[in-house]
Design an enzyme around this catalytic site. Structure first.
Site, PDB file in Angstrom:
ATOM      1  N   HIS A   1     -16.215 -10.633  29.982  1.00  0.00           N
ATOM      2  CA  HIS A   1     -17.601 -10.913  29.629  1.00  0.00           C
ATOM      3  C   HIS A   1     -17.705 -11.211  28.137  1.00  0.00           C
ATOM      4  CE1 HIS A   1     -19.541  -9.236  33.424  1.00  0.00           C
ATOM      5  NE2 HIS A   1     -18.246  -9.029  33.594  1.00  0.00           N
TER       6      HIS A   1
ATOM      7  N   CYS B   1     -23.897 -13.990  32.211  1.00  0.00           N
ATOM      8  CA  CYS B   1     -24.499 -12.661  32.338  1.00  0.00           C
ATOM      9  C   CYS B   1     -25.994 -12.746  32.090  1.00  0.00           C
ATOM     10  CB  CYS B   1     -23.812 -11.673  31.407  1.00  0.00           C
ATOM     11  SG  CYS B   1     -24.808 -11.063  30.065  1.00  0.00           S
ATOM     12  N   GLU B   2     -26.758 -12.088  32.948  1.00  0.00           N
ATOM     13  CA  GLU B   2     -28.204 -12.233  32.865  1.00  0.00           C
ATOM     14  C   GLU B   2     -28.813 -11.378  31.764  1.00  0.00           C
ATOM     15  OE1 GLU B   2     -29.561 -11.253  36.774  1.00  0.00           O
ATOM     16  OE2 GLU B   2     -29.901  -9.156  36.293  1.00  0.00           O
TER      17      GLU B   2
END
Ligand code: ZN
Length: 202
Positions: free
Chosen positions: A163, A94-95
């Site tokens: 996530h 995840c950025e």
């Protein structure tokens, strides 16, 4: 030297890319910021290892996703149905937190002229996953590239992922997965095609 790292260094001229030494120094700074001693025996080689690992985890930047789909087959023996690849596993990052994303991708398309080898679709997923990502963009990039390169009657992509930034920090919710989808052409406009796809992936 690690092959991927070498390739990464080849494109240094393209932009103001810090050196590998500078990247290792940044890792050392993080270790110090945690309150650890980067000179401690167990940590001495960690910055170099972390940078090598990053070169591998982010080798999607080395790949041209559209080029992966260039070799296609026109001979399909009269087959005119949808082609579905389900449960393609992927790892991404995840950025927003640089934390792991794990999940699966389902890809379906309705060929117009050309089909592509199944391993190519899996490699396309990897090429986009192994970058800093948000799940919505990953989903769109996979679908849009297949639509652009293969010009099929339609494409459907469904991504289901967990996530680490949600499960290990912040609200610390385990077992939550996020589902995103992009339907193009017949997959968007024809309920029968969409239903056939959704049935194939469940
Ligand atoms: Zn995140």
């Amino acid at each position: 030297m690690h092959a991927t790292l070498e390739k990464l260094q080849d494109r240094n001229e393209a932009y103001d890319r810090p050196s590998r030494k500078a990247a290792e120094e940044a890792v050392r700074t993080l270790i110090r910021w945690l309150g650890e001693d980067p000179g401690r025996e167990g940590l001495v080689d960690t910055p170099a290892r972390v940078v090598r690992a990053y070169a591998e985890w982010f080798d999607g930047y080395e790949q041209d996703p559209a080029a992966l789909l260039q070799r296609t087959f026109e001979e399909v023996g009269g087959y005119d149905g949808i082609v579905v690849l389900s449960d393609i596993p992927f790892e991404s990052c995840c950025e927003h937190h640089m934390a792991a994303i794990h999940g699966i991708v389902h890809v379906g398309y309705l060929p117009q002229h050309r089909v592509v080898g199944i391993s190519k679709i899996a490699r396309l997923v990897e090429a986009f996953a192994r970058r800093l990502q948000v799940q919505e963009r990953l989903t769109a990039q996979i679908a849009d590239t297949i639509a652009e390169v293969l010009s099929p009657y339609g494409v459907g992509v469904v991504v289901k992922a967990t996530h680490a930034c949600l499960s290990t920090r912040g609200v610390r919710k385990h077992g939550v997965s996020m589902v995103t989808s992009r339907m193009l052409g017949a997959f968007r406009d024809d309920p029968a095609v969409r239903q056939e796809f959704l049935t194939a992936i469940t």
